[in-house]
Design an enzyme around this catalytic site. Structure first.
Site, PDB file in Angstrom:
ATOM      1  CB  CYS A  84      -0.819   0.031   1.291  1.00 28.81           C
ATOM      2  SG  CYS A  84      -1.872  -1.474   1.201  1.00 28.81           S
ATOM      3  CG  HIS A 330      -6.185   2.279   0.278  1.00 31.89           C
ATOM      4  ND1 HIS A 330      -5.223   2.555  -0.624  1.00 31.89           N
ATOM      5  CD2 HIS A 330      -5.751   1.026   1.259  1.00 31.89           C
ATOM      6  CE1 HIS A 330      -4.081   1.934   0.033  1.00 31.89           C
ATOM      7  NE2 HIS A 330      -4.398   0.928   0.820  1.00 31.89           N
TER       8      HIS A 330
END
Lengths: 381, 99
Positions: A84, A330
């Site tokens: 991430c 996200h």
């Protein structure tokens, strides 16, 4: 360090069923180049941040793929993967390439297409960011952050209501951002009543599955249009799995990256008016604020509930004006690049209803996995 | 992806961890499992400190409601981990059981 953010661009974040990764990348990069006023032929390097394309779409070699797609064939192109934190790492790599003296101007693209695949497969692929032991134990990322949340709750008395107030704030901020995935405000009660994913984390404590792309043009030259500069770019790593950590109530990589960044920039916490931090889960935002020293360990939950990190409070730092990962969405590889896009927009003073007052210095904080990578950037006008 | 060779190679390592006692440091209940674990969900997942100091992340099995708590004493056991694959390999690994 003084790297100019010459141009920024991003797509709408969300469940974009009819958008391909190529289309998303094209939109973001075209917007960033147009915004920068830089000619395409002066771009000397392309850094592509992505995590899941190889695992879910069986497509690797994204540097060359997007160089071709974007009309940059011939230009050196790289894929940067750090789970991430891929986006933040790609920005860091772009900055380093300019500091090396080899490139004057580069493009950093973050892109992720997540909704093409069924949720269990996405969940399994995301566990590529964890350790083999965690995968064999059937861990998920909500599960790993739930373990951190429980430790924090037991040690500091952090409550589920305090966690929920992170999601409430970030949905409120996202409601002021037209490019955000979620533009509807939510209440603490809605978060607490949402279905449990991994106790104590509920569905609305979790950032969503998102498609999207973001791009920035970085240059060593001064820009006539943009006076925003990256003055610190720092990375730190920690053990891949949670089991290797000394403490489950802090992310040491965040602490180390932040410390390095503050030193590089020659600023302190009090000099920073706003930050985009990695709120993949509500507990993660509380950890980020504490670990970077914007609030004392164990006190941030209470302050979150009081709303001191929400837009419109002049005396405290504003956290995640974009809506963060929770509200804005996200798309894994795009997130760290989007954070730079948001902070640059704020420093330019073009954020409209979600504009942070007197924004002069902003920070981005991007985390990979359960804290194995942390990337911190500091930007100034 | 499950590789029979990788499972064969790893068994030497995980068998060293069997029969050790320790305590739960923190835990959660996985209610939305990843691919290959749907038949087992919901299941508790814990970070465990084994006696001697090694920490592991493992599923908790054979538990009663009052045993999913921090500081619960557990022992490591061998159990099947993920669903059997198309290759017919049954993957085994370390889980923990309250004692």
């Amino acid at each position: 360090m003084n790297i100019t953010v010459a141009g920024i661009g991003m797509t709408k974040f969300g469940e974009l069923w009819d958008a391909s990764p190529r289309w998303l990348a094209g939109q973001a990069v075209t917007a960033a180049i147009r915004d920068s006023g830089v000619e395409k032929k002066s771009i000397q390097g392309l850094f592509v941040a992505n995590m899941l394309s190889g695992m879910l779409g069986m497509q690797g070699h994204l540097g060359a793929l997007f160089a071709e797609e974007l009309g940059l064939s011939g230009v050196p192109a790289y894929t940067v993967e750090g789970a991430c934190a891929s986006g933040g790492l790609a920005v860091h790599a772009g900055v380093m390439s300019i500091l090396s003296g080899q490139y004057d101007t580069v493009c950093v693209l973050g892109v992720e297409k997540m909704t093409d695949h069924k949720p269990e497969l996405v969940s399994s692929a995301l566990m590529g960011a964890g350790s083999n032991e965690e995968r064999l134990a059937g861990a998920t990322f909500p599960g790993l952050y739930a373990i951190l949340a429980r430790s924090h709750m037991e040690k500091y008395g952090t409550t589920e209501k305090q966690l929920a107030s992170v999601a409430v704030k970030n949905h409120f901020h996202a409601s002021l951002n037209a490019l955000a995935q979620f533009t509807h405000p939510i209440t603490v009660e809605q978060v607490l009543r949402s279905s449990c994913v991994a106790d104590p984390l509920k569905l609305l404590d979790c950032s969503p599955v998102t498609d999207g792309a973001a791009a920035v043009i970085l240059t060593k030259h001064q820009s006539k249009k943009s006076g925003v500069h990256i003055v610190a770019s720092a990375v730190a790593t920690d053990t891949l799995g949670l089991a290797g950590r000394k403490s489950l109530t802090e992310l040491v990589a965040t602490k180390q990256a932040a410390l390095k960044a503050f030193t590089q920039a020659g600023v302190e916490q009090k000099d920073i008016q706003f930050a985009e931090v990695h709120d993949c889960f509500t507990i993660a935002e509380i950890l980020a604020i504490e670990d970077m020293g914007f609030g004392r360990k164990g006190e941030v939950g209470t302050n979150m509930e009081k709303g001191i990190y929400t837009l419109g409070t002049a005396e405290h730092i504003v956290i995640n004006s974009s809506g963060g990962l929770k509200g804005c969405g996200h798309p894994i590889g795009a997130t760290g690049v989007k954070q730079i896009v948001e902070v640059t927009s704020q420093l330019r003073g073009v954020c409209g209803k979600r504009q942070v007052k007197q924004a002069r210095v902003g920070l981005t904080h991007n985390v990979g996995g359960s804290g194995a990578t942390a990337v911190v950037h500091i930007l100034k006008t | 992806m499950i590789s029979p060779v990788k499972i064969w190679r790893n068994q030497k390592h995980f068998t060293k961890l069997i029969g050790k006692t320790g305590r739960i440091v923190s835990w959660t209940m996985i209610r939305v499992p990843p691919d290959g674990f749907s038949e087992q969900a919901p299941y508790p997942l814990a970070v465990v400190r084994l006696d001697g100091g090694i920490h592991i992340t493992a599923q908790v099995v054979d538990w009663e409601n009052d045993q999913c708590v921090t500081n619960q004493k557990v022992v490591t056991v061998i159990r099947r981990t993920i669903d059997t694959t198309a290759d017919g390999v049954i993957p085994y690994g370390v889980k923990v059981k309250p004692v």
